[in-house]
Write an enzyme that holds these catalytic residues in place. Structure first.
Site, PDB file in Angstrom:
ATOM      1  N   ARG A  90      48.167  -4.390   3.762  1.00 46.91           N
ATOM      2  CA  ARG A  90      47.128  -4.248   2.737  1.00 46.91           C
ATOM      3  C   ARG A  90      46.104  -5.371   2.863  1.00 46.91           C
ATOM      4  NH1 ARG A  90      47.889  -3.717  -3.873  1.00 46.91           N
ATOM      5  NH2 ARG A  90      45.667  -3.712  -4.342  1.00 46.91           N
ATOM      6  N   ASN A 144      49.588   6.006  -1.937  1.00 44.94           N
ATOM      7  CA  ASN A 144      48.167   6.121  -1.604  1.00 44.94           C
ATOM      8  C   ASN A 144      47.956   6.180  -0.093  1.00 44.94           C
ATOM      9  OD1 ASN A 144      46.789   6.108  -4.112  1.00 44.94           O
ATOM     10  ND2 ASN A 144      47.339   3.957  -4.383  1.00 44.94           N
ATOM     11  N   HIS A 194      40.966   9.294  -6.882  1.00 50.62           N
ATOM     12  CA  HIS A 194      40.129   8.094  -6.857  1.00 50.62           C
ATOM     13  C   HIS A 194      38.640   8.428  -6.705  1.00 50.62           C
ATOM     14  CE1 HIS A 194      43.603   5.103  -5.814  1.00 50.62           C
ATOM     15  NE2 HIS A 194      43.822   5.812  -6.900  1.00 50.62           N
ATOM     16  N   TYR A 241      37.072   3.646  -9.603  1.00 52.02           N
ATOM     17  CA  TYR A 241      36.945   3.663  -8.150  1.00 52.02           C
ATOM     18  C   TYR A 241      35.548   4.084  -7.697  1.00 52.02           C
ATOM     19  CZ  TYR A 241      41.956   2.925  -7.651  1.00 52.02           C
ATOM     20  OH  TYR A 241      43.212   2.383  -7.698  1.00 52.02           O
TER      21      TYR A 241
END
Length: 417
Positions: A90, A144, A194, A241
């Site tokens: 990430r 996700n 999102h 988002y």
């Protein structure tokens, strides 16, 4: 009723377990299995999960294992909340796109594509093993990017529904602002995961969205981290988002100067795991609320209960379009209210989507199609095509640079690379 959680060593898991304990009448779980390759995390999270259930007098049994096949064997539902590559991956997703002037974010743009490429093959392998061991089990995906992952699952014929906490978060916030019970608030939530807008907020048969914006627009805009004028001019409430699209360059400048969200979360996870190790802790700690995923457990319990108990409840989920938004292909995955029963999620009719929103939805849907092709088949050209199609990239030189960077940072996770 047996539930299995893949990624059960996540620091999110106590939030989920707390929901199972509080909402036992909605979802009577008798056995909960946490599955994760990280033995240390499993022991800490599993121990806390047992203490949470015991404190609330829940009779369910909690166990944990690194063995996927044994863990999902006989499960009624399998919840996916895994992160391939962990927080280290990430961190990469949130940083290298900035070098090319693009937002660094784990669910959209180039970083989101990297996560999709790492995740889709792993999730599909898990789903095939679930199908062999528990062919009637439902798969509930929180992993996700939810839209792409759910599309992969459904395209492979799996019994799957995708779930995000954005809608339930708005429902709870609006209920609090209006002084009503959350169950009295219905959202006209429409778009992609999102990438959604709240086009109406109904209480007692009346649309109160104009009142909400007039009376509470400042608070709503502050949560979105966008100017009040955006909400006033649109007359809808965009997902937070959408900030990555509506204020992209500003976000890039911010991300270049501050710590990444991944770094913040990694530090928070270390602190949470220390708390979880305390044998006296028998409830989710307050710090967990800062980790993200507000109302995650309530949404998960409601969806799983509807699938397993055939309730037909209306919930906002990620499901196949199948003509709901006629300008999208049937196999696109959209995020809208749907009736959920033992046969899956069935999107409710949606008013025609205004061009301002439909154009962006169509563009991101095309990107998601190409992203899934790249995840399933590999190849630099497919990665490049997906990036070129993404509205946050869209330039040849930039897509080329991002493709090279993505492959360089993810080679260990991409068998074809």
């Amino acid at each position: 009723m047996k539930l299995a959680v893949v990624g059960g060593g996540s620091t999110y898991t106590p939030e989920l377990v707390d929901g199972f304990a509080r909402l036992r009448d909605v979802l009577p779980v008798t056995e909960l299995v946490l599955i994760d390759p990280d033995a240390r995390r499993l022991e800490l999270v599993g121990g806390l999960a047992r203490r949470i259930l015991a404190r609330q007098g829940h009779p369910g049994r909690v166990s944990w294992t690194a063995g996927l096949d044994a863990g999902v064997d006989g499960a009624d539902a399998v919840l996916l909340q895994l992160r391939v590559g962990g927080q280290a991956a990430r961190q990469q997703d949130e940083t290298w796109p900035l070098e090319c002037g693009c937002v660094g974010q784990e669910t959209t743009g180039a970083g989101g594509l990297a996560k999709a490429l790492r995740t889709v093959p792993v999730v599909l392998d898990i789903a095939e093993r679930v199908r062999r061991r528990s062919p009637d089990a439902w798969i509930v995906d929180f992993t996700n990017p939810v839209g792409i992952v759910t599309r992969a699952l459904l395209g492979a014929g799996h019994r799957a529904v995708g779930l995000c906490n954005v809608a339930i978060g708005f429902q709870r916030k609006f209920a609090r602002l209006l002084g009503v019970a959350p169950g009295d608030v219905a959202l006209e939530h429409v778009g992609l995961n999102h990438l959604t807008w709240e086009r109406s907020v109904t209480v007692g048969g009346r649309d109160v969205l104009p009142r909400l914006i007039a009376e509470h627009g400042d608070a709503i805009a502050a949560d979105l981290r966008m100017p009040r004028s955006v909400v006033d001019r649109l007359g809808v409430v965009p997902s937070y988002y959408l900030r990555y699209f509506y204020r992209h360059d500003e976000v890039v400048r911010e991300l270049r100067t501050g710590p990444s969200r991944a770094a913040e979360v990694a530090a928070m996870e270390r602190e949470l795991l220390t708390l979880y190790a305390d044998p006296a802790l028998d409830e989710k700690p307050a710090l967990l609320a800062k980790r993200g995923g507000a109302f995650y457990s309530e949404a998960a319990v409601a969806l799983t209960a509807s699938l397993l108990r055939d309730t037909g409840d209306v919930q906002v989920v990620n499901a196949l379009n199948n003509g709901t938004l006629p300008f999208l292909p049937d196999d696109a995955v959209i995020e809208v209210p749907a009736a959920v029963d033992a046969g899956g999620a069935h999107p409710l009719p949606v008013r025609p989507l205004e061009p301002l929103y439909a154009g962006l939805v169509a563009s991101v849907t095309a990107y998601e199609h190409l992203a899934l092709e790249a995840a399933l088949k590999g190849g630099r050209d497919r990665v490049f095509a997906a990036l070129l199609a993404h509205p946050l990239v869209g330039q040849l030189d930039r897509a080329d640079r991002l493709t090279d960077a993505l492959l360089a940072h993810n080679r260990d996770h991409l068998a074809w690379a």
